[in-house]
Design a protein around this motif. Structure first.
Motif, PDB file in Angstrom:
ATOM      1  N   UNK A  73     -22.438  16.378  23.407  1.00  0.00           N
ATOM      2  CA  UNK A  73     -23.453  15.881  22.504  1.00  0.00           C
ATOM      3  C   UNK A  73     -24.304  17.049  22.011  1.00  0.00           C
ATOM      4  N   UNK A  74     -24.868  16.888  20.838  1.00  0.00           N
ATOM      5  CA  UNK A  74     -25.719  17.921  20.252  1.00  0.00           C
ATOM      6  C   UNK A  74     -27.106  17.873  20.896  1.00  0.00           C
ATOM      7  N   UNK A  75     -27.905  18.871  20.594  1.00  0.00           N
ATOM      8  CA  UNK A  75     -29.218  19.003  21.205  1.00  0.00           C
ATOM      9  C   UNK A  75     -30.116  17.792  20.922  1.00  0.00           C
ATOM     10  N   UNK A  76     -30.050  17.241  19.731  1.00  0.00           N
ATOM     11  CA  UNK A  76     -30.867  16.071  19.398  1.00  0.00           C
ATOM     12  C   UNK A  76     -30.510  14.866  20.249  1.00  0.00           C
ATOM     13  N   UNK A  77     -29.224  14.701  20.497  1.00  0.00           N
ATOM     14  CA  UNK A  77     -28.771  13.592  21.339  1.00  0.00           C
ATOM     15  C   UNK A  77     -29.185  13.819  22.791  1.00  0.00           C
ATOM     16  N   UNK A  78     -29.066  15.051  23.253  1.00  0.00           N
ATOM     17  CA  UNK A  78     -29.495  15.378  24.616  1.00  0.00           C
ATOM     18  C   UNK A  78     -31.005  15.175  24.755  1.00  0.00           C
ATOM     19  N   UNK A  79     -31.733  15.508  23.717  1.00  0.00           N
ATOM     20  CA  UNK A  79     -33.175  15.320  23.716  1.00  0.00           C
ATOM     21  C   UNK A  79     -33.522  13.841  23.821  1.00  0.00           C
ATOM     22  N   UNK A  80     -32.895  13.023  23.009  1.00  0.00           N
ATOM     23  CA  UNK A  80     -33.149  11.575  23.044  1.00  0.00           C
ATOM     24  C   UNK A  80     -32.768  10.974  24.391  1.00  0.00           C
ATOM     25  N   UNK A  81     -31.639  11.391  24.928  1.00  0.00           N
ATOM     26  CA  UNK A  81     -31.149  10.832  26.189  1.00  0.00           C
ATOM     27  C   UNK A  81     -31.988  11.256  27.387  1.00  0.00           C
ATOM     28  N   UNK A  82     -32.612  12.429  27.313  1.00  0.00           N
ATOM     29  CA  UNK A  82     -33.354  12.957  28.460  1.00  0.00           C
ATOM     30  C   UNK A  82     -34.863  12.771  28.354  1.00  0.00           C
ATOM     31  N   UNK A 131     -36.666  14.933  26.718  1.00  0.00           N
ATOM     32  CA  UNK A 131     -37.178  16.304  26.621  1.00  0.00           C
ATOM     33  C   UNK A 131     -36.990  16.759  25.179  1.00  0.00           C
ATOM     34  N   UNK A 132     -38.021  17.318  24.582  1.00  0.00           N
ATOM     35  CA  UNK A 132     -37.935  17.735  23.181  1.00  0.00           C
ATOM     36  C   UNK A 132     -36.917  18.865  23.003  1.00  0.00           C
ATOM     37  N   UNK A 133     -36.387  18.948  21.816  1.00  0.00           N
ATOM     38  CA  UNK A 133     -35.437  20.017  21.507  1.00  0.00           C
ATOM     39  C   UNK A 133     -36.061  21.387  21.736  1.00  0.00           C
ATOM     40  N   UNK A 134     -37.308  21.529  21.359  1.00  0.00           N
ATOM     41  CA  UNK A 134     -38.012  22.803  21.545  1.00  0.00           C
ATOM     42  C   UNK A 134     -38.067  23.178  23.020  1.00  0.00           C
ATOM     43  N   UNK A 135     -38.364  22.188  23.881  1.00  0.00           N
ATOM     44  CA  UNK A 135     -38.451  22.467  25.318  1.00  0.00           C
ATOM     45  C   UNK A 135     -37.071  22.735  25.913  1.00  0.00           C
ATOM     46  N   UNK A 136     -36.052  22.065  25.410  1.00  0.00           N
ATOM     47  CA  UNK A 136     -34.695  22.338  25.882  1.00  0.00           C
ATOM     48  C   UNK A 136     -34.351  23.802  25.607  1.00  0.00           C
ATOM     49  N   UNK A 137     -34.627  24.251  24.390  1.00  0.00           N
ATOM     50  CA  UNK A 137     -34.360  25.653  24.041  1.00  0.00           C
ATOM     51  C   UNK A 137     -35.172  26.597  24.925  1.00  0.00           C
ATOM     52  N   UNK A 138     -36.423  26.224  25.183  1.00  0.00           N
ATOM     53  CA  UNK A 138     -37.288  27.039  26.042  1.00  0.00           C
ATOM     54  C   UNK A 138     -36.710  27.124  27.460  1.00  0.00           C
ATOM     55  N   UNK A 139     -36.291  25.990  28.014  1.00  0.00           N
ATOM     56  CA  UNK A 139     -35.724  25.984  29.360  1.00  0.00           C
ATOM     57  C   UNK A 139     -34.469  26.848  29.435  1.00  0.00           C
ATOM     58  N   UNK A 140     -33.697  26.854  28.363  1.00  0.00           N
ATOM     59  CA  UNK A 140     -32.515  27.713  28.325  1.00  0.00           C
ATOM     60  C   UNK A 140     -32.929  29.177  28.269  1.00  0.00           C
ATOM     61  N   UNK A 141     -33.929  29.467  27.475  1.00  0.00           N
ATOM     62  CA  UNK A 141     -34.383  30.849  27.296  1.00  0.00           C
ATOM     63  C   UNK A 141     -34.908  31.437  28.599  1.00  0.00           C
ATOM     64  N   UNK A 142     -35.630  30.631  29.386  1.00  0.00           N
ATOM     65  CA  UNK A 142     -36.214  31.144  30.627  1.00  0.00           C
ATOM     66  C   UNK A 142     -35.275  30.994  31.818  1.00  0.00           C
ATOM     67  N   UNK A 143     -34.103  30.421  31.589  1.00  0.00           N
ATOM     68  CA  UNK A 143     -33.103  30.317  32.650  1.00  0.00           C
ATOM     69  C   UNK A 143     -33.218  29.094  33.538  1.00  0.00           C
ATOM     70  N   UNK A 144     -34.091  28.173  33.190  1.00  0.00           N
ATOM     71  CA  UNK A 144     -34.208  26.945  33.970  1.00  0.00           C
ATOM     72  C   UNK A 144     -32.979  26.063  33.756  1.00  0.00           C
ATOM     73  N   UNK A 145     -32.474  26.087  32.554  1.00  0.00           N
ATOM     74  CA  UNK A 145     -31.234  25.386  32.194  1.00  0.00           C
ATOM     75  C   UNK A 145     -30.203  26.438  31.830  1.00  0.00           C
ATOM     76  N   UNK A 146     -28.953  26.246  32.248  1.00  0.00           N
ATOM     77  CA  UNK A 146     -27.920  27.195  31.825  1.00  0.00           C
ATOM     78  C   UNK A 146     -27.648  27.049  30.330  1.00  0.00           C
TER      79      UNK A 146
END
Length: 137
Positions: A1-10, A12-27
Motif C-alpha cells: 500500500x502507498x503512504x496515504x493508505x498506510x497513514x489512514x490504516x495506522x 499516523x500522518x504521512x509527514x510523521x511516517x516520513x519523519x519516523x523513517x528519517x530518524x530510523x524509528x521505522x525501517x
C-alpha cells in the motif's frame, strides 16, 4: 500500500511516517518501480504501535526500545515493565508540576483586582517584584 493508505490504516500522518523513517524509528519501506513507498501490514502494525506509545507519552528513544522488545520474542517482560513504570513516574512528576503551576496562577488571579487600575500582581510576579513567593496549598 502507498503512504496515504498506510497513514489512514495506522492513524499516523504521512509527514510523521516520513519523519519516523528519517530518524530510523521505522525501517525504510520497499519501493515500487514507480518510486512510491510500498507498505505492508507489518509496517501498519508498527505505525499503530508507535502512535499508541506516543499517546502514552513515551519519547522517541524509549519507543525505539519498546519496538525492539516487541520484535524480540525472547524478551523479558521485566524490561517492558521497567520502561512503563519509569514513564508513569515521570508523568506523575510532570502532573504534580502542572498542578503546582495551576494553583499558583489561580492564586495570582484571585489576588488581581481585574479592574481599571494598573496595579497587577500577576505582572509583578512575572517581573519578579510583586508578591512574596509562598508555596500555594
Amino acid at each position: 500500500m502507498k503512504i496515504g493508505e498506510a497513514s489512514s490504516a495506522s492513524g499516523v500522518s504521512e509527514r510523521m511516517i516520513r519523519h519516523y523513517e528519517k530518524i530510523g524509528l521505522m525501517p525504510k519501506p520497499a519501493r515500487r518501480q514507480s518510486g512510491y513507498r510500498d507498505y505492508d501490514q507489518r509496517d501498519v502494525n508498527a505505525l499503530r504501535f508507535i502512535r499508541r506509545a506516543r499517546d502514552l507519552g513515551f519519547p522517541t528513544d524509549e519507543i525505539s526500545q519498546l519496538l525492539a522488545l516487541w520484535h524480540d520474542r525472547g524478551r523479558a517482560s521485566a524490561e517492558v515493565k521497567a520502561l512503563a513504570s519509569a514513564r508513569a513516574a515521570e508523568l506523575k512528576r510532570k502532573a504534580s508540576q502542572l498542578d503546582e503551576m495551576r494553583r499558583s496562577l489561580e492564586h495570582l488571579a484571585a489576588n488581581c483586582h481585574g479592574d481599571s487600575r494598573p496595579d497587577c500582581p500577576i505582572l509583578g510576579e512575572l517581573e519578579g517584584s510583586s508578591m512574596e513567593r509562598k508555596p500555594v496549598r
